[in-house]
Design a protein around this motif. Structure first.
Motif, PDB file in Angstrom:
ATOM      1  N   GLU A   1       0.827  -1.210   0.000  1.00 19.54           N
ATOM      2  CA  GLU A   1       0.000   0.000   0.000  1.00 19.54           C
ATOM      3  C   GLU A   1       0.860   1.258   0.000  1.00 19.54           C
ATOM      4  N   ASP A   2       2.002   1.202   0.687  1.00 22.97           N
ATOM      5  CA  ASP A   2       2.874   2.371   0.795  1.00 22.97           C
ATOM      6  C   ASP A   2       3.930   2.441  -0.302  1.00 22.97           C
ATOM      7  N   GLY A   3       3.879   1.519  -1.267  1.00 28.65           N
ATOM      8  CA  GLY A   3       4.814   1.561  -2.383  1.00 28.65           C
ATOM      9  C   GLY A   3       6.235   1.191  -2.017  1.00 28.65           C
ATOM     10  N   ILE A   4       6.403   0.338  -1.011  1.00 31.43           N
ATOM     11  CA  ILE A   4       7.723  -0.101  -0.577  1.00 31.43           C
ATOM     12  C   ILE A   4       8.067  -1.402  -1.309  1.00 31.43           C
ATOM     13  N   ARG A   5       9.123  -1.390  -2.093  1.00 24.57           N
ATOM     14  CA  ARG A   5       9.532  -2.574  -2.850  1.00 24.57           C
ATOM     15  C   ARG A   5      10.262  -3.547  -1.922  1.00 24.57           C
ATOM     16  N   PHE A   6       9.867  -4.810  -1.971  1.00 21.05           N
ATOM     17  CA  PHE A   6      10.393  -5.778  -1.011  1.00 21.05           C
ATOM     18  C   PHE A   6      10.370  -7.185  -1.593  1.00 21.05           C
ATOM     19  N   ALA A   7      11.070  -8.086  -0.891  1.00 21.28           N
ATOM     20  CA  ALA A   7      10.955  -9.528  -1.121  1.00 21.28           C
ATOM     21  C   ALA A   7      11.115 -10.192   0.238  1.00 21.28           C
ATOM     22  N   ILE A   8      10.221 -11.108   0.559  1.00 22.34           N
ATOM     23  CA  ILE A   8      10.315 -11.861   1.812  1.00 22.34           C
ATOM     24  C   ILE A   8      11.274 -13.024   1.575  1.00 22.34           C
ATOM     25  N   THR A   9      12.261 -13.161   2.444  1.00 21.87           N
ATOM     26  CA  THR A   9      13.311 -14.151   2.192  1.00 21.87           C
ATOM     27  C   THR A   9      13.617 -14.960   3.448  1.00 21.87           C
ATOM     28  N   SER A  10      14.647 -15.787   3.376  1.00 23.62           N
ATOM     29  CA  SER A  10      15.187 -16.580   4.494  1.00 23.62           C
ATOM     30  C   SER A  10      14.115 -17.435   5.169  1.00 23.62           C
ATOM     31  N   GLY A  11      14.014 -17.362   6.514  1.00 18.28           N
ATOM     32  CA  GLY A  11      13.201 -18.315   7.273  1.00 18.28           C
ATOM     33  C   GLY A  11      11.761 -18.419   6.829  1.00 18.28           C
ATOM     34  N   MET A  12      11.077 -17.284   6.726  1.00 12.22           N
ATOM     35  CA  MET A  12       9.669 -17.321   6.332  1.00 12.22           C
ATOM     36  C   MET A  12       9.502 -17.842   4.908  1.00 12.22           C
ATOM     37  N   ALA A  13      10.459 -17.539   4.036  1.00 14.84           N
ATOM     38  CA  ALA A  13      10.408 -18.079   2.679  1.00 14.84           C
ATOM     39  C   ALA A  13      10.599 -19.596   2.710  1.00 14.84           C
TER      40      ALA A  13
ATOM     41  N   VAL B   1       9.660 -21.559   5.162  1.00 13.73           N
ATOM     42  CA  VAL B   1       8.365 -22.082   5.608  1.00 13.73           C
ATOM     43  C   VAL B   1       7.396 -22.122   4.428  1.00 13.73           C
ATOM     44  N   TYR B   2       7.367 -21.050   3.671  1.00 17.19           N
ATOM     45  CA  TYR B   2       6.470 -20.938   2.517  1.00 17.19           C
ATOM     46  C   TYR B   2       6.756 -22.028   1.489  1.00 17.19           C
ATOM     47  N   TYR B   3       8.033 -22.336   1.266  1.00 11.63           N
ATOM     48  CA  TYR B   3       8.402 -23.352   0.283  1.00 11.63           C
ATOM     49  C   TYR B   3       8.391 -24.769   0.856  1.00 11.63           C
ATOM     50  N   GLY B   4       7.959 -24.913   2.114  1.00  7.81           N
ATOM     51  CA  GLY B   4       7.823 -26.233   2.712  1.00  7.81           C
ATOM     52  C   GLY B   4       9.129 -26.869   3.152  1.00  7.81           C
ATOM     53  N   LEU B   5      10.150 -26.047   3.399  1.00  9.91           N
ATOM     54  CA  LEU B   5      11.467 -26.561   3.771  1.00  9.91           C
ATOM     55  C   LEU B   5      11.784 -26.355   5.249  1.00  9.91           C
TER      56      LEU B   5
ATOM     57  N   PHE C   1       7.134 -13.465  -1.975  1.00  5.97           N
ATOM     58  CA  PHE C   1       8.293 -14.210  -1.483  1.00  5.97           C
ATOM     59  C   PHE C   1       9.407 -14.224  -2.536  1.00  5.97           C
ATOM     60  N   ALA C   2      10.627 -14.094  -2.069  1.00  4.56           N
ATOM     61  CA  ALA C   2      11.788 -14.141  -2.946  1.00  4.56           C
ATOM     62  C   ALA C   2      11.841 -15.480  -3.674  1.00  4.56           C
ATOM     63  N   THR C   3      12.464 -15.490  -4.828  1.00  5.27           N
ATOM     64  CA  THR C   3      12.564 -16.732  -5.597  1.00  5.27           C
ATOM     65  C   THR C   3      13.407 -17.760  -4.843  1.00  5.27           C
ATOM     66  N   ARG C   4      13.237 -19.000  -5.200  1.00  2.00           N
ATOM     67  CA  ARG C   4      14.030 -20.065  -4.587  1.00  2.00           C
ATOM     68  C   ARG C   4      15.529 -19.820  -4.806  1.00  2.00           C
ATOM     69  N   ARG C   5      15.887 -19.316  -5.977  1.00  2.00           N
ATOM     70  CA  ARG C   5      17.303 -19.066  -6.259  1.00  2.00           C
ATOM     71  C   ARG C   5      17.882 -18.059  -5.268  1.00  2.00           C
TER      72      ARG C   5
ATOM     73  N   PRO D   1      20.982 -27.976   4.398  1.00  2.00           N
ATOM     74  CA  PRO D   1      19.849 -28.801   3.955  1.00  2.00           C
ATOM     75  C   PRO D   1      18.789 -27.987   3.206  1.00  2.00           C
ATOM     76  N   ILE D   2      18.683 -26.703   3.554  1.00  2.00           N
ATOM     77  CA  ILE D   2      17.760 -25.829   2.837  1.00  2.00           C
ATOM     78  C   ILE D   2      18.224 -25.648   1.391  1.00  2.00           C
ATOM     79  N   VAL D   3      19.528 -25.408   1.208  1.00  2.00           N
ATOM     80  CA  VAL D   3      20.084 -25.261  -0.136  1.00  2.00           C
ATOM     81  C   VAL D   3      19.801 -26.519  -0.958  1.00  2.00           C
ATOM     82  N   ASP D   4      20.045 -27.681  -0.344  1.00  2.00           N
ATOM     83  CA  ASP D   4      19.809 -28.947  -1.034  1.00  2.00           C
ATOM     84  C   ASP D   4      18.331 -29.117  -1.378  1.00  2.00           C
ATOM     85  N   GLY D   5      17.457 -28.787  -0.421  1.00  2.00           N
ATOM     86  CA  GLY D   5      16.020 -28.932  -0.646  1.00  2.00           C
ATOM     87  C   GLY D   5      15.522 -28.039  -1.771  1.00  2.00           C
ATOM     88  N   ILE D   6      16.044 -26.815  -1.847  1.00  2.00           N
ATOM     89  CA  ILE D   6      15.644 -25.915  -2.926  1.00  2.00           C
ATOM     90  C   ILE D   6      16.117 -26.468  -4.267  1.00  2.00           C
TER      91      ILE D   6
END
Length: 232
Positions: free
Chosen positions: A16-28, A30-34, A126-130, A145-150
């Motif tokens: 809403e405030d026009g802030i460019r972002f990407a959600i990464t690391s831990g929450m990402a 969780v989102y990707y099931g890792l 969410f940020a890309t898997r890469r 293990p996260i790197v391997d899982g991705i």
């Protein structure tokens, strides 16, 4: 709010405030099931939008009930463009209401080991898997293990970059054997270790190369943040 509810509240408010972002690391993860759970949300913020972010946080501090926002007393830097654009990270805690848990929120302006700003996202923000995989190439055992899982997820989507991230030797050989010559060559440009598979697919030999490769990444990461810890 629960951590996940708070995450989505921030996401929608930033949009809403026009802030460019990407959600990464831990929450990402969780989102990707890792990963199952994390109480910290990590955000890549465009350095040019930090003033918008600061204005957003200041506005929330003036609301009723006000948000309590403070820096966490750990290694980090002020929420200022000159710091974040140079690779520093800001670590905050936010309490959005009196009965809410302490939300840990970390902001990156220049994510480590990522080419560009890493702001490419899916529709959920969410940020890309890469991007996540590159940020997880640290000297912490729990991250690999996260790197391997991705890598395995990418390979399951017939994405040639799976070869770039897979750490398990059986998985790597399986994907290598079914990949086209073009996919192998493209991946080897990003991961030189793969060139060895052209001469030998001996599992012990490959495992040793992967250990050496990881050691290089660990040393690079320690050298990277030693600059920041010394300055801090």
């Amino acid at each position: 709010m629960a951590p996940l509810d708070f995450l989505y509240h921030l996401r929608d408010s930033f949009r809403e405030d026009g802030i460019r972002f990407a959600i990464t690391s831990g929450m990402a993860c969780v989102y990707y099931g890792l990963q199952q759970y994390t109480k910290t949300s990590d955000w890549i913020i465009h350095p040019d939008d930090l003033e918008k972010l600061r204005a957003f946080l200041e506005k929330r501090q003036r609301r009723i009930p006000p948000w309590r926002i403070s820096y966490r007393a750990i290694f980090g830097a002020p929420l200022e463009k000159d710091y974040l654009a140079a690779g520093w990270t800001s670590h905050l805690f936010i309490i959005d209401r009196p009965d809410s848990p302490e939300n840990h929120v970390d902001f990156f302006g220049k994510p480590p080991r990522v080419q560009g700003l890493g702001l490419e996202t899916d529709d959920e923000g969410f940020a890309t898997r890469r991007t996540v995989a590159m940020m997880k190439r640290t000297d912490r055992d729990k991250d690999w293990p996260i790197v391997d899982g991705i890598g395995w997820q990418l390979a399951g989507e017939s994405d040639g970059d799976g070869l770039v991230h897979i750490q398990s030797v059986p998985r790597l050989l399986e994907v290598w054997n079914r990949s086209s010559q073009e996919e192998r060559s493209r991946a080897a440009e990003k991961r030189p270790l793969l060139n060895s598979l052209k001469q030998s697919t001996d599992a012990r030999h490959i495992e040793g190369l992967i250990r050496l490769e990881r050691l290089v990444w660990e040393c690079v990461n320690r050298q990277r943040y030693r600059v920041f810890t010394t300055a801090w």
